[in-house]
Each structure stands twice: as C-alpha cells, then as structure tokens.
Design a protein around this motif. Structure first.
Motif, short mmCIF file in Angstrom:
data_model
loop_
_atom_site.label_atom_id
_atom_site.label_comp_id
_atom_site.label_asym_id
_atom_site.label_seq_id
_atom_site.Cartn_x
_atom_site.Cartn_y
_atom_site.Cartn_z
N GLY A 1 -34.74 -25.43 -28.88
CA GLY A 1 -33.57 -24.50 -28.95
C GLY A 1 -33.72 -23.07 -29.08
N PHE A 2 -34.86 -22.49 -29.65
CA PHE A 2 -34.74 -21.11 -29.52
C PHE A 2 -35.01 -20.87 -27.93
N ASN A 3 -35.80 -21.66 -27.09
CA ASN A 3 -35.97 -21.25 -25.84
C ASN A 3 -34.62 -21.21 -24.99
N TRP A 4 -33.80 -22.27 -25.46
CA TRP A 4 -32.31 -22.08 -25.00
C TRP A 4 -31.64 -20.86 -25.12
N ARG A 5 -31.75 -20.05 -26.58
CA ARG A 5 -31.19 -18.90 -26.72
C ARG A 5 -31.75 -17.79 -25.86
N VAL A 6 -33.11 -17.84 -25.70
CA VAL A 6 -33.65 -16.99 -24.65
C VAL A 6 -33.18 -17.35 -23.42
N LEU A 7 -33.03 -18.28 -22.75
CA LEU A 7 -32.15 -18.63 -21.52
C LEU A 7 -30.92 -18.05 -21.35
N GLU A 8 -30.20 -18.18 -22.32
CA GLU A 8 -28.68 -17.99 -22.27
C GLU A 8 -28.43 -16.34 -22.43
N GLU A 9 -29.54 -15.57 -22.75
CA GLU A 9 -29.53 -14.07 -22.54
C GLU A 9 -29.69 -13.87 -20.81
N ALA A 10 -30.12 -14.83 -20.07
CA ALA A 10 -30.14 -14.49 -18.63
C ALA A 10 -28.82 -14.69 -18.18
N GLU A 11 -27.78 -15.18 -18.95
CA GLU A 11 -26.36 -15.33 -18.45
C GLU A 11 -25.44 -14.36 -19.45
N ASN A 12 -26.16 -13.47 -20.16
CA ASN A 12 -25.32 -12.42 -20.85
C ASN A 12 -24.64 -11.49 -20.03
N PRO A 13 -23.68 -11.31 -19.66
CA PRO A 13 -23.11 -10.24 -19.05
C PRO A 13 -23.19 -8.74 -19.46
N LYS A 14 -23.58 -8.76 -20.78
CA LYS A 14 -23.84 -7.52 -21.58
C LYS A 14 -25.10 -6.91 -21.41
N VAL A 15 -26.21 -7.86 -20.75
CA VAL A 15 -27.51 -7.46 -20.51
C VAL A 15 -27.71 -6.93 -19.01
N PRO A 16 -28.30 -5.82 -18.58
CA PRO A 16 -28.45 -5.21 -17.45
C PRO A 16 -29.07 -6.54 -16.41
N LEU A 17 -28.87 -6.42 -15.23
CA LEU A 17 -29.14 -7.69 -14.21
C LEU A 17 -30.80 -7.88 -14.19
N LEU A 18 -31.55 -7.11 -14.03
CA LEU A 18 -33.06 -7.09 -13.99
C LEU A 18 -33.75 -7.56 -15.18
N GLU A 19 -33.08 -7.23 -16.35
CA GLU A 19 -33.24 -7.60 -17.81
C GLU A 19 -32.97 -9.21 -18.11
N ARG A 20 -31.79 -9.62 -17.25
CA ARG A 20 -31.55 -11.05 -17.52
C ARG A 20 -32.35 -11.87 -16.61
N LEU A 21 -32.91 -11.25 -15.49
CA LEU A 21 -33.90 -12.06 -14.70
C LEU A 21 -35.17 -11.96 -15.41
N ARG A 22 -35.60 -11.02 -16.21
CA ARG A 22 -36.83 -11.10 -17.16
C ARG A 22 -36.44 -12.14 -18.27
N PHE A 23 -35.37 -12.18 -18.91
CA PHE A 23 -35.01 -13.36 -19.80
C PHE A 23 -35.36 -14.85 -19.07
N LEU A 24 -35.00 -14.82 -17.94
CA LEU A 24 -35.26 -16.05 -17.54
C LEU A 24 -36.40 -16.47 -16.85
N SER A 25 -37.38 -15.51 -16.89
CA SER A 25 -38.83 -15.52 -16.64
C SER A 25 -39.48 -15.89 -17.93
N ILE A 26 -39.14 -15.19 -19.04
CA ILE A 26 -39.53 -15.37 -20.33
C ILE A 26 -39.39 -16.91 -20.67
N SER A 27 -38.21 -17.42 -20.60
CA SER A 27 -38.08 -18.76 -21.02
C SER A 27 -38.91 -19.76 -19.95
N ALA A 28 -39.31 -19.36 -18.93
CA ALA A 28 -40.19 -20.32 -18.15
C ALA A 28 -41.54 -20.12 -18.71
#
Length: 724
Positions: A37-64
């Motif tokens: 569930g926590f990792n889902w929250r991390v992943l959802e930051e990769a979809e958060n439009p308030k987060v800068p684009l490459l930071e969203r990519l970073r969140f996606l990488s962190i979830s993996a």
C-alpha cells in the motif's frame, strides 16, 4: 504561523467493525500488504500533476526499486517458509501461502500500473523535448555517433554467450538484465541460442547529441540489437527478448563465526547466487526462448511476469537529469544554523551555549560532518566514539575518524556489518578504519546495532567534557539531502554518560544497569513505551488531558499496537504519522476510535522518529515528555536491535519538536494520506478553494527554533495554541 485549526482535532465518526473479531488477528493489518500500500502511494506521486515531470519519473523509478528490494527480501523469506511447509500464521492470521497469493495479485497490478504511467510520462516528456527513442527512430547521424559509442564504450565490456552443450547456460546475477537471442547462421541455416548480459557497469540509457531544447536517449538494449552483427558475425536474428531476474538476497551468518568479517564476506558471495524469486520477460518473447530460460533458471510460471514495455523501470532514475532544471523541483540549499554562524563555525562553542536540534535536510547535514572534522583537528579532543550503520562510499565521516586516529586520538567505531545491502561497503570501511589505527568493533552477532550516536570527549580546563550527537537517521551525507531526520547535539553530562555506557555495552557486552535520559532496545525501550501508554490512559481515566503524538516509518509490533488500542479505549487521543508500514486499524468503534493515522509522501522522504506524551497536560504543552529515536515500532527494532530513545528536556528543543515539527506534520494536507479502518489510505480531502498546507515547504522557508542565533527564536513560526 501554523494555526491550531489545521490540526483538525475532531475525530471522524468511528466505524463499526463489521462482524470482525477484533479480539483476534483481525485487529492487525498485514505487514506485507501494508508495505505494498505504501508503494502504491509512492507510485501515485508519479501521476500527481503538482509534481514536476522528471520528479514524477523519479517516483516511478523509486516504486520499482522498492518493489525489487521487497521481492528479494520479504517475498523471498515468505517463499522459503512456504516451501518448508510452515503454516504458522502472521499476527494478522494469514499463512505464508495466503500472503504470497495476495502479494502476487497486488504486485502484478502495481507492475501493470507502472507501465501505464510510464507510457503517459513518456508522452508528456516528448511534449517537453525529452525523448527515449527506439532504434527505428534514429537518424543516420545518430547511427554514426552510436557506432563510435558502441565500439569504444560498450563493446569492450560485453560478453556474448552461446548456449549449447559446450556452453552451459550462464549464471545471471541478482538484478541482472539480459538479451536472449535466437540466431540463424547465414551460410547453412543452423540455429543458435545466445545470451547477451547487459553490463550493470554501463548507463542503461545512452545520451544522443541533440538540438538546443531537446534531450534524447537510446536504451542500451536497443544499441546492442543495433550491433548484433558485430557481436555474432555471420548470423541473423530470428527472435529476441529481454529478461531480468531477482534473487533471494537474505543473508545467513553462522552465529559462532570466529572471524565475523570473513564470515560476512563468504555470506555475501552466497547471497549473489541466491535462488530466483521473480523473473520479468518481454511479452513478445519467442516461446522456445522463454521455455529454455525458465527451465535453466528453475522458475515456474507463477514467478514469471510478462512485460509489455520497459523491463527495469528502476533504471529510469538516469533520466532525471540536472540539465532540465525546468522539469525538476525548484533548487533548495540547506541552511547553516545561525547559532553556528554566530560562533564562526565552531560547533563546540555553539553546543556549549545550549542544546541544539537540527532538522535535516532543511538544516545542512554538513554540521554533523563538521562536528567530527573539528574533533579530529582539535588538539583538546582526546577521544571519539561513533556508530556506523550506513554511510556514503567516500564518507567524510569515516575520513574524519581516520584523521583523528592518525593524530593519536582514541577512536572507537562500531561498524554494523549486517546493514542490509551495505554489508560489503561496511566491510571496506572497517578495514580502512583499522589501517588508520581506530578500534573497530562489530557489536552483537544476534542483534543489529541501529542506534545513531557519536561522542567527542574534549579536555576543557581541569575537566573532560563529553559532546554527544544523537540522530534519528544514518551518518550518510548523500541520503541526508532527501531524508528528513533529526540531529540532537548536547554537552549535557547525563546524556554523555548514557552514550558512553551504550558504547561500553557495544564493545564489552556489559549491559548498563542504569541510564539517566536514555532507553535502549532490546532491553527496556518497549516496556517503557507501554508504561507511557498506560500513564496516558491513567490521565484520561482521571479526567486530565491525555494525548500521544508519534511519527515514524513503520508501526507493526503487536504489543505496541495493543498498548495503543488500550490507551485509545481509555480515552487517549492518539495522532500517528506513519510513512510506510502500519499494522494498526484506526477509527474502529470499540477498538480505536481515538486513533488517527496519516502518511506523508512528498518531495522529501519522511524518516525521523518522534514520540510525544501529553503527561497530563495535553499536546502541545511545556509539561509534555518528548523523545527522539532511532527505532521504528517494529519487532526487529524493539526486540532484536540496539536502538535509542532519547528524552529531550531543553525547553527550546521540546518546543521545536512539538510545536513546529510535529504540528506541521499533523497540519499537512498537500502531501498527506489518511488511513481507513480497512488498512487502505486515501488522499487528504480538501474543500473547494481550501488552502493545502505543505509541511515540506514550511520547513524549507522557516528556520528551526533551536538553531537560531543572536536574532532569537521569537519570529520563528510555531503552533499558535499551547495547552496548559
């Protein structure tokens, strides 16, 4: 100012347990599912439009990356229990087999979502001039450039491997990414299967020359497929796929090992050859290739994930590049505490003035490094003692300890060899320290030493004064840039004596009989926490204000959860900020109606551990008891690790923790998730037009109370209301 209204102290209507037997295992949330569930929250930051684009990519990488580690450690352990026939349920009642089934279903959904998000992000990246190309999108100029890159930077480290009776299937290391190929010899049509391991020593994405405003990359596997003719001359490709394996990374050490360092070096070699626990493979893989790979790696269909998209999403971190600052968080420079500046950078003078609490990364971790560097150079310093759980590769802290030892000071370093995935690095650090003349000890075989303590003994006049640092996070200058942690500096004699007793325990096994301001696990910390929960319950039963505020990474220890349930039932108001795993069920009628849980996932990784007790006065209050800790409330931390729980009594430090740090965390809405009784988290809801307070932004913009210098702390924002 942080308004007290932001704390929203009115608890939601408690929910009926719905037929669950809350006297039994149902009162707990499963640890592994909570982590997912926590990792889902991390992943959802990769979809958060308030987060800068490459930071969203970073969140996606962190979830993996998170999911990979989860499989190599937690899933590998459950798998071993299942294979050995263990049916003993966890605290929540689920057997290993049941947990594996639930994990597999949820993790497959998560991995599928990762690919959907990646496709969306790549589309948005292209709109912003960042391209991850396929080989059929390359220009002739690109191909010429890549030919040079392949010849000079890639080809020398490749090892093409034929697979036939004379060339057995090779060993694929943990995290190993490989190309599998079905080849046909041009002259006679003879088939050949081959593997091309993709070197982990080379960047996964090759940067291409680009026009201004454009940034282009080619995945390394695409470059390899582009040059198959040079790797297998005379063959044509009939089919190919990419696959990646995760192996069991658990580490077993013989308890009676005479030379602990050598035993760990041997165990690390065994771990690299652990069994495969998960394999990802391209969904378009030829069936013949897939069958051979599965057979040779001894994996079943349940352990295989077919991927349509990129395998190795964790490598996307390479695309988060500084040259595209417009697509990153705005830059932030950590502050140097004003009090340290007032004393011209002299850490000892600043600490002598009064206790000081630094909040990283908002106050720079360089102050911790400076503390030890100054100690190494100061002729009046006679001894330094230091715990090291994780630190950076070229650690300035280790260098300072080496310098101090070479200057003739007495230096003792407690190096934890069992820090997962940092064992090899810590062995190297320990060898380096020993060569410099430091005393290196390794603590206990059965318990990890996770406490964060440093002491410097300095001769001042006719006395020896002990300066002590207690931390909530590792002595790691790199992670300290993104982890929120606390550094508490003091020259209080009692806290210095406590730290010295802990070091003596770690080096000589002599358990301290008394500690003045400190509790340690695995001996008294859990009992003390349970006693404090009961003390708050007594205040509630007597009609006095009764509150508990706590913040940590994980809460899963059953006795602690039951203690919190009892306190809630007595009327204690309990607010918990739990970033990751949480096994408690908040807001359940008759069980936990006075408990609220939230998780903060944002720009920085919440890592500090804090617990505050109203002590009959409520929170925030000058009469409260306030502690910082190295320990999460997990079985391993409270029962099988050496950890610290430090009480802070300085009024300014207490106010900083309660009325600034904890108040801001509880007030946060912009990055907060609220836990429901079923264990799921939902984003904090806002009314239309309502201001969303962001605690990370608040801390970046406002100095910490105890770090203020001659300007004073009067203009530092804190919670405006204080209880009696």
């Amino acid at each position: 100012m942080i308004s007290a209204d932001f704390l929203k102290s009115d608890l939601p209507e408690p929910q009926d347990p719905g037929g669950r037997d809350l006297a039994g295992p149902a009162r707990f949330v499963n640890r592994e599912l909570s982590w997912l569930g926590f990792n889902w929250r991390v992943l959802e930051e990769a979809e958060n439009p308030k987060v800068p684009l490459l930071e969203r990519l970073r969140f996606l990488s962190i979830s993996a990356t998170n999911l990979d580690e989860f499989y190599t450690v937690r899933v590998a352990g459950l798998r071993e229990l299942y294979r050995e026939g263990h049916k003993t349920p966890a605290a929540d009642g689920l057997t290993p087999e049941e947990q594996l089934d639930l994990i597999d279903a949820d993790a497959r959904r998560l991995m599928g979502r990762q690919q959907v998000i990646l496709e969306s992000l790549q589309h948005e990246m292209r709109e912003n001039g960042v391209f991850v190309l396929r080989r059929d999108e390359l220009t002739e100029a690109d191909r010429t450039f890549l030919g040079e890159v392949f010849l000079h930077r890639v080809f020398p480290v490749l090892s093409p491997l034929a697979v036939d009776p004379a060339h057995p299937f090779p060993f694929i290391p943990n995290m190993g990414l490989s190309l599998a190929l079905m080849l046909e010899r041009r002259r006679d049509g003879r088939s050949l299967m081959a593997l091309l391991p993709i070197p982990q020593q080379i960047d996964r994405f090759v940067a291409l020359p680009s026009e201004p405003g454009l940034t282009r990359f080619l995945p390394l596997e695409e470059l390899l497929l582009l040059n198959i003719d040079q790797l297998f001359p005379g063959y044509r490709t009939q089919g190919s796929c990419t696959f990646r394996v995760l192996r069991d990374s658990d580490l077993e050490v013989e308890e009676e090992a005479e030379d602990l360092v050598r035993e760990f070096e041997t165990a690390l070699k065994r771990r690299r050859r652990g069994e495969v626990v998960r394999m990802k493979i391209s969904s378009e893989a030829p069936e013949a290739l897939k069958s051979v790979i599965m057979r040779e790696l001894h994996v079943t269909s349940q352990e295989v994930i077919e991927v349509t998209g990129l395998i190795g999403i964790s490598d996307l971190r390479e695309l988060v590049i500084d040259t595209r600052a417009d697509l990153l968080w705005p830059s932030f420079t950590p502050r140097i505490p004003e009090r340290v500046q007032d004393h011209d950078g002299d850490m000892f003078a600043a600490i002598r003035q009064k206790d000081m609490l630094l909040h990283h990364p908002y106050e720079t971790f360089d102050m911790v490094v400076r503390f030890l560097q100054q100690a190494a150079q100061d002729p009046d310093v006679v001894a330094i003692k230091q715990t090291l759980y994780r630190t950076s590769k070229d650690s300035p802290i280790v260098q300072a300890l080496c310098d101090a030892a070479e200057e003739g000071k007495s230096v003792t370093a407690l190096v934890e060899l069992k820090a997962r995935f940092d064992e090899a690095a810590n062995i190297r650090q320990s060898r380096r320290l020993e060569r410099s003349g430091a005393h290196v000890v390794y603590g206990f075989v059965d318990w990890k030493t996770h406490a964060k303590i440093s002491t410097v003994v300095r001769r001042e006049g006719d006395h020896l004064v002990t300066y002590t640092h207690y931390g909530t996070g590792n002595y790691h200058p790199i992670t300290a840039r993104i982890y929120t942690d606390l550094s508490f500096f003091t020259c209080d004699p009692a806290l210095g004596r406590d730290a010295t007793k802990v070091f003596n325990y770690l080096s000589g096994y002599a358990q301290p009989e008394t500690l003045e301001n400190l509790k340690i696990s695995p001996h008294r910390m859990k009992d003390f926490l349970l006693e404090q929960f009961e003390a708050e319950a007594e205040h509630a039963r007597a009609g006095r204000p009764a509150q508990i505020w706590a913040k940590m990474n994980s809460l899963i220890e059953p006795d602690v959860i039951d203690g919190l349930y009892r306190a809630s039932q007595a009327g204690v108001k309990i607010d918990l900020v739990i970033r990751g795993i949480c096994g408690i069920r908040p807001g359940v009628k008759g069980l936990s109606e006075n408990i609220r849980v939230k998780s903060i996932v944002g720009r920085f990784l919440e890592h500090s551990r804090i617990v505050c007790f109203g002590n009959g006065h409520g929170l925030p209050s000058k009469g409260s008891r306030v502690f910082i800790s190295s320990a999460d409330w997990m079985g391993r931390n409270l029962n099988r690790r050496v950890e610290t729980l430090v009480e802070t009594t300085n009024a300014t430090v207490k106010a900083q923790i309660v009325s600034q740090i904890m108040a801001a965390n509880l007030a946060d809405q912009a990055q907060s998730w609220v836990m429901r009784p079923d264990g799921h988290f939902e984003r904090a809801t806002l009314s239309p037009g309502e201001f969303a307070f962001n605690c990370h932004r608040f801390f970046m913009e406002n100095p910490s109370l105890s770090g203020r210098g001659s300007a004073g702390a009067g203009d530092v924002p804190v919670l405006t209301h204080e209880a009696d």
